[in-house]
Scaffold this active site. Structure first.
Site, PDB file in Angstrom:
ATOM      1  CB  SER A 176      -0.860   0.000   1.258  1.00 54.96           C
ATOM      2  OG  SER A 176      -1.385   1.290   1.481  1.00 54.96           O
ATOM      3  CE1 TYR A 189      -3.647  -2.133   5.037  1.00 53.71           C
ATOM      4  CE2 TYR A 189      -2.816   0.025   4.380  1.00 53.71           C
ATOM      5  CZ  TYR A 189      -3.466  -1.152   4.076  1.00 53.71           C
ATOM      6  OH  TYR A 189      -3.946  -1.354   2.796  1.00 53.71           O
ATOM      7  CE  LYS A 193      -1.700  -4.057   2.655  1.00 52.53           C
ATOM      8  NZ  LYS A 193      -2.067  -5.417   2.170  1.00 52.53           N
TER       9      LYS A 193
END
Ligand code: NAD
Length: 331
Positions: A176, A189, A193
């Site tokens: 991401s 996150y 990622k």
């Protein structure tokens, strides 16, 4: 118009060529793909498009909420399988949790049970637990790691063993922009990622001899993960169908790349990479440089002029062992 202006301003959109002639179309006949988290969003679109090009598909989804809570709902995966069957494709549903090794093994086993092989793994399942860093409790940190990072390990490992034996495999990680570049409120996150990029960097080396290509996509698409982050007028343009051609290309036999990261969204595509600057050698290697040496040579150390990509740790070591001539003494 307004939207084009927006896109050109940020991304210099280039025209996309027309559809390929029927005979030139890339197909996935006799290939078998597992797509995790394919009950909705991007994964569903990958599943539908792979199936429409002849791929047999395992639609994995445990059917939880956006934050990973709940689960145990068969309907999202079943609905996608139903859609695929309606258009004449082949698919089976799987409801296992990517976050456990048993779940990962069962997901790959369902491909073997239904179709007898596994060629393509798209690690796509994901959840969000956004919090600014000081509010980031261990359960939110761990839940996100478990699905994105451990999930990719749990599913890829059993598949890799089969791919190695058959001498073919296509593995896709989903990173991401939050991980590649950073995003407020997403330390968990972003870390998970970006960890997938490190995972890919090494797996590409271990798979190279066996025609196993490992690549990473950084998508941008309208889904329940992004619905409250994007302005509604942009959200409407962010169809997963603008991401899926890139993912299908990386999943295809045609793909000769391995170990690369591609941004994809709204018709915008480019490659992202970790770059290494030109390097500066302080001293002859006999006396350790001082803190002042670092400060005095900061501009050169910090420079990215002529930066390059390094394929592996050995290349980086080789680079260190054959540096440019020592920098001139700081004035
Ligand atoms: P989505 O929520 O629609 O899809 C994710 C799916 O994963 C859901 O259907 C969910 O049920 C499933 N899932 C969650 N935990 C699971 C588990 N433990 N086991 C099996 N399935 C599980 O969201 P999306 O936007 O389509 O996201 C797909 C992937 O793309 C995610 O990895 C996400 O982080 C990544 N991504 C999306 C965007 C974007 O713009 N949408 C941007 C960057 C990255």
């Amino acid at each position: 118009d307004k939207d084009r202006g927006f896109r050109n301003y940020f991304w210099k959109a280039t025209p996309v060529p027309g559809a390929a002639a029927e005979m030139d179309k890339i197909n996935f006949n006799d290939r078998v793909a597992v797509i995790t988290g394919a009950g909705g969003g991007l994964g569903r679109t990958y599943a539908l498009e792979l199936a429409s090009r002849g791929c047999k598909v395992v639609v994995n989804d445990l059917g939880g909420a956006r934050d990973g809570s709940g689960g145990g709902s068969a309907s999202p995966a079943d609905n996608v399988v139903e859609e695929i069957k309606k258009m004449g494709g082949e698919a089976v549903a799987n409801y296992d949790n990517v976050a456990t090794p048993e779940g990962g093994a069962a997901i790959i086993q369902s491909a073997i049970d239904a179709f007898g092989r596994i060629d393509i793994v798209i690690n796509n399942a994901g959840i969000l637990r956004d919090k600014s860093f000081l509010k980031m409790e261990p359960e939110n940190w761990n839940a996100v790691m478990a699905v994105h990072l451990h999930g990719a390990y749990n599913v890829t490992k059993p598949a890799f063993s089969i791919m190695k034996q058959q001498g073919f495999g296509r593995i896709i990680m989903t990173t991401s922009a939050a991980g590649l570049y950073g995003n407020f409120g997403q330390t968990n996150y972003s870390a998970a990622k970006m960890a997938l990029v490190g995972f890919m960097n090494t797996l590409k080396l271990e798979g190279a001899k066996y025609n196993i290509k490992v690549n990473t996509v950084a998508p941008l698409a309208a889904s329940r993960l992004t619905e409250d982050i994007m302005p509604p007028e942009i959200f409407a343009k962010m169809k997963p169908e603008f991401v899926s051609p890139m993912v299908l290309y990386l999943a295809s036999e045609d793909c000769k790349e391995s170990g690369q990261i591609f941004n994809a969204g709204m018709g915008y595509f480019n490659r992202a990479a970790v770059m290494t600057g030109p390097s500066v050698q302080l001293g002859e290697g006999d006396t350790p440089p001082t803190l002042e040496d670092i400060a005095d040579n900061w501009e050169a150390i910090n420079s990215m002029e002529g930066a390059k990509e390094l394929n592996d740790l050995n290349t980086a070591m080789f680079d260190m062992l054959s540096p440019p001539a020592p920098a001139a003494e700081a004035a």
